[in-house]
Write a protein that holds these residues in place. Sequence first.
Motif, short mmCIF file in Angstrom:
data_model
loop_
_atom_site.label_atom_id
_atom_site.label_comp_id
_atom_site.label_asym_id
_atom_site.label_seq_id
_atom_site.Cartn_x
_atom_site.Cartn_y
_atom_site.Cartn_z
N GLY A 15 10.87 -7.01 -0.29
CA GLY A 15 11.21 -8.42 -0.13
C GLY A 15 9.98 -9.27 -0.28
O GLY A 15 8.95 -9.01 0.35
N LEU A 16 10.08 -10.31 -1.12
CA LEU A 16 8.96 -11.24 -1.32
C LEU A 16 9.44 -12.64 -1.00
O LEU A 16 10.50 -13.07 -1.47
N ARG A 17 8.66 -13.36 -0.23
CA ARG A 17 9.03 -14.71 0.15
C ARG A 17 8.85 -15.64 -1.05
O ARG A 17 7.75 -15.79 -1.57
N GLY A 18 9.95 -16.22 -1.50
CA GLY A 18 9.91 -17.12 -2.63
C GLY A 18 9.94 -16.43 -3.98
O GLY A 18 9.90 -17.09 -5.01
N ALA A 19 10.02 -15.09 -4.00
CA ALA A 19 10.01 -14.38 -5.28
C ALA A 19 11.08 -13.31 -5.36
O ALA A 19 11.05 -12.45 -6.24
N GLY A 20 12.04 -13.32 -4.44
CA GLY A 20 13.19 -12.45 -4.54
C GLY A 20 12.99 -11.04 -4.04
O GLY A 20 12.05 -10.73 -3.29
N LEU A 21 13.89 -10.18 -4.47
CA LEU A 21 13.91 -8.77 -4.07
C LEU A 21 13.49 -7.92 -5.26
O LEU A 21 14.03 -8.09 -6.36
N LYS A 22 12.54 -7.02 -5.05
CA LYS A 22 11.96 -6.22 -6.13
C LYS A 22 12.07 -4.74 -5.82
O LYS A 22 12.29 -4.33 -4.69
N ARG A 23 11.88 -3.94 -6.86
CA ARG A 23 11.68 -2.50 -6.70
C ARG A 23 10.49 -2.11 -7.56
O ARG A 23 10.19 -2.75 -8.57
N LEU A 24 9.81 -1.04 -7.14
CA LEU A 24 8.64 -0.56 -7.85
C LEU A 24 9.06 0.60 -8.74
O LEU A 24 9.57 1.61 -8.27
N VAL A 25 8.88 0.43 -10.05
CA VAL A 25 9.19 1.46 -11.03
C VAL A 25 7.88 1.87 -11.69
O VAL A 25 7.30 1.11 -12.45
N GLY A 26 7.40 3.08 -11.34
CA GLY A 26 6.05 3.45 -11.76
C GLY A 26 5.07 2.55 -11.05
O GLY A 26 5.06 2.48 -9.82
N TRP A 56 0.84 -1.20 0.00
CA TRP A 56 0.00 0.00 0.00
C TRP A 56 0.87 1.25 0.00
O TRP A 56 1.81 1.37 0.79
N ARG A 57 0.54 2.18 -0.91
CA ARG A 57 1.09 3.53 -0.87
C ARG A 57 0.15 4.31 0.05
O ARG A 57 -0.98 4.62 -0.33
N TRP A 58 0.61 4.60 1.28
CA TRP A 58 -0.31 5.07 2.30
C TRP A 58 -0.48 6.58 2.33
O TRP A 58 -1.58 7.10 2.43
N LYS A 59 0.61 7.30 2.27
CA LYS A 59 0.53 8.76 2.26
C LYS A 59 1.77 9.31 1.56
O LYS A 59 2.79 8.63 1.50
N PRO A 60 1.71 10.52 1.00
CA PRO A 60 0.55 11.42 0.93
C PRO A 60 -0.46 10.96 -0.12
O PRO A 60 -0.17 10.08 -0.91
N GLY A 61 -1.62 11.62 -0.10
CA GLY A 61 -2.68 11.28 -1.05
C GLY A 61 -3.50 10.09 -0.59
O GLY A 61 -3.23 9.50 0.47
N PRO A 62 -4.49 9.69 -1.35
CA PRO A 62 -5.35 8.56 -0.97
C PRO A 62 -4.58 7.25 -1.04
O PRO A 62 -3.67 7.10 -1.88
N PRO A 63 -4.90 6.27 -0.18
CA PRO A 63 -4.21 4.98 -0.21
C PRO A 63 -4.38 4.29 -1.57
O PRO A 63 -5.44 4.35 -2.19
N LYS A 64 -3.31 3.63 -2.01
CA LYS A 64 -3.34 2.88 -3.26
C LYS A 64 -2.70 1.52 -3.05
O LYS A 64 -1.62 1.43 -2.46
N ARG A 65 -3.37 0.46 -3.52
CA ARG A 65 -2.88 -0.90 -3.32
C ARG A 65 -2.20 -1.43 -4.58
O ARG A 65 -2.67 -1.20 -5.69
N TYR A 66 -1.09 -2.16 -4.37
CA TYR A 66 -0.39 -2.82 -5.46
C TYR A 66 -0.42 -4.32 -5.21
O TYR A 66 -0.02 -4.79 -4.14
N GLU A 67 -0.89 -5.08 -6.19
CA GLU A 67 -0.90 -6.53 -6.09
C GLU A 67 0.53 -7.05 -6.14
O GLU A 67 1.36 -6.56 -6.91
#
Length: 203
Positions: free
Chosen positions: A106-117, A76-87
């Motif tokens: 960090g994801l269990r069983g799926a490695g290390l990720k970063r969010l780009v856009g 969840w992108r919690w603040k600022p602005g309205p909350p937004k969920r990412y699957e």
Amino acid sequence: DLTRYPELDDGFVTSLLEDRDGTVWAGKLANDSEVCAISGERAQCHKPDGGFGTFVWSLAEDASGVLWVAAETGLWRWKPGPPKRYEMPGRLGDLITSADGELLIGLRGAGLKRLVGDELESLSIRSAVDPSEQVPDHVVNSNKLLRDREGGVWIGTDGLGLHHVKDGKADTFSSAAGLSGNISCSLFEDREGNIWFASDKGL
């Protein structure tokens, strides 16, 4: 003096973060989990439409001041602005920021990720023993994360020991090499730069 916050009495506090404004945020494990903003002697607890599920596992603030929440129902992108969920394509572990303030997931069983856009990208991690060999995502089974003062990332796993990643290359430590256990419970860096690893078997 100790201050008690009764707003958090109905759950187990799983995560704490002080943001750049001095507000302390607490994540809860509960039947209907929440994040609570603590300022002074008051706490205000919140949850999004649809809820966090039964746990908020980790909190992080990136370089732009965005507060992120890792929960059972996703990122969840919690603040600022309205909350937004990412699957997410797996169960969320810890959140940290990179040396330049970028969110690392960090994801269990799926490695290390970063969010780009709005898209997830895998971080390429290579073996320090053989730099031509890429470490598979399922091996980087992130449970606990720590970024040290030198910019290295420590990845505590849920059964596969501890990885240290620096400049895209990873060293791996396990109980066979003297680690107390292979399940990571906590990571900490002290004032002298020592890294402490707590497992289900000891420190």
